[in-house]
Design a protein around this motif. Structure first.
Motif, short mmCIF file in Angstrom:
data_model
loop_
_atom_site.label_atom_id
_atom_site.label_comp_id
_atom_site.label_asym_id
_atom_site.label_seq_id
_atom_site.Cartn_x
_atom_site.Cartn_y
_atom_site.Cartn_z
N PHE A 11 1.45 14.72 3.74
CA PHE A 11 1.07 13.32 3.86
C PHE A 11 -0.30 13.22 4.53
O PHE A 11 -0.73 14.11 5.25
N CYS A 12 -0.97 12.12 4.27
CA CYS A 12 -2.32 11.91 4.80
C CYS A 12 -2.31 10.79 5.83
O CYS A 12 -1.49 9.89 5.78
N GLN A 13 -3.25 10.87 6.74
CA GLN A 13 -3.46 9.79 7.71
C GLN A 13 -4.61 8.94 7.18
O GLN A 13 -5.75 9.38 7.13
N ASN A 14 -4.30 7.72 6.78
CA ASN A 14 -5.29 6.86 6.14
C ASN A 14 -6.08 6.00 7.11
O ASN A 14 -7.16 5.53 6.78
N THR A 31 0.81 -1.23 0.00
CA THR A 31 0.00 0.00 0.00
C THR A 31 0.84 1.27 0.00
O THR A 31 0.29 2.36 -0.06
N SER A 32 2.17 1.12 0.08
CA SER A 32 3.09 2.27 0.19
C SER A 32 2.72 3.14 1.38
O SER A 32 2.78 4.37 1.32
N GLU A 33 2.36 2.51 2.47
CA GLU A 33 1.96 3.23 3.68
C GLU A 33 2.96 2.99 4.80
O GLU A 33 3.66 1.98 4.84
N TYR A 87 0.03 6.23 7.72
CA TYR A 87 0.24 7.42 6.90
C TYR A 87 0.54 7.04 5.45
O TYR A 87 1.05 5.95 5.17
N SER A 88 0.25 7.96 4.55
CA SER A 88 0.48 7.76 3.13
C SER A 88 1.98 7.76 2.81
O SER A 88 2.82 8.06 3.67
N SER A 89 2.31 7.44 1.57
CA SER A 89 3.71 7.27 1.17
C SER A 89 4.55 8.52 1.39
O SER A 89 5.76 8.44 1.60
N GLU A 90 3.90 9.70 1.34
CA GLU A 90 4.64 10.96 1.51
C GLU A 90 5.26 11.09 2.91
O GLU A 90 6.13 11.92 3.12
#
Length: 275
Positions: free
Chosen positions: A196-199, A141-143, A257-260
């Motif tokens: 970046f996002c918190q998924n 998921t690149s997370e 968190y997202s890949s960023e």
């Protein structure tokens, strides 16, 4: 008569993982990469070798189980974690980091780093034992998964609150301990080239005797600043009104968190407030 209360706020500081740089030189200009970016690239190559190219939709239920295992570990819930990853075949109620890492690798995830907590001066060091903070990467998921927690090592403070209560339920029932507690992850020096996002996020609380609960509804508004969960801690009442297991003995928070997030260069803290 109004019940008196004790409030304990502390930040369990981790000198984490989330910084560090790595320089890659090219014929043009040098490009600076963080340690996490380099780690993610290596894990991607390892994971996708021999697999069809391209990301596939993850099984979110399975992802939640893995996150729960990580949150159990950082909350010090060894018995709960052993049951989750070994089932009824667990030889010991404790799970080592090596065992957890094997479990993660078998599920296509890689441990980036474990950091030990350092209690800040305004924490009650004699009452709280800080556990680990883990950062895990998922190539599927690149997370990035970040989780940290702690346990009470001296429950005398919360037991005093129990005795100060004017009401005690029957044997085997639960008695609330003060007001709502809070556990969370707090991000500081939030610097990254890309937002970046918190998924996903969760909290975990347990009593040290195999009973635990997952927290799903964070109470903070800005997920890029961290994640926080409130919960009602409680005691199980024994014979003669004695306090039994304390649901709140161990606690942790986790964020996905997202890949960023690989570009994040700040610091993370575990926040805990007892009321």
């Amino acid at each position: 008569m109004k019940r008196s209360k004790t409030v304990l706020s502390l930040l369990l500081a981790f000198s984490i993982l989330l910084s560090g740089g790595y320089s890659v030189h090219s014929a043009a200009a040098p490009v600076s990469k963080t340690d996490k970016e380099v780690f993610a690239e290596e894990c991607d190559r390892l994971y996708w070798a021999g697999r069809p190219a391209g990301k596939t939709a993850p099984n979110r239920e399975h992802m939640e189980e893995i996150c729960t295992a990580i949150a159990m570990y950082t909350a010090g819930a060894g018995e709960n974690l052993a049951e989750l990853i070994h089932g009824g075949e667990a030889d010991s109620p404790n799970v080592t980091l090596a065992e957890l890492e094997r479990y993660l690798n078998a599920n296509g995830m890689y441990l980036y780093r474990e950091e030990m907590a350092v209690l800040t001066p305004f924490a009650l060091v004699g009452s709280i034992d800080a556990n680990s903070l883990l950062t895990v990467y998922s190539p599927l998921t690149s997370e990035w998964i970040v989780s940290g927690g702690a346990c009470w090592k001296d429950e005398s403070l919360v037991k005093r609150e129990y005795w100060m209560s004017l009401w005690s339920p029957g044997v085997g029932q639960t008695s609330r301990c003060g007001l709502f507690d809070c556990v969370g992850l707090k991000l500081f020096n939030n610097k990254a080239e890309k937002a970046f996002c918190q998924n996903q996020s969760m909290g975990y609380v347990h009593d040290g005797y195999g009973n635990g609960m997952v927290l799903y509804n964070p109470c903070n508004g800005d997920p890029t600043q961290g994640v926080f969960f409130q919960y009602q801690d409680s005691f199980t009442t024994l014979l003669l009104g004695l306090p039994g297991n304390y649901m709140g003995y161990g606690f942790s928070a986790l964020a996905v968190y997202s890949s960023e997030f690989s570009q994040y260069r700040g610091s993370a803290f575990v926040y805990y407030k007892h009321a």
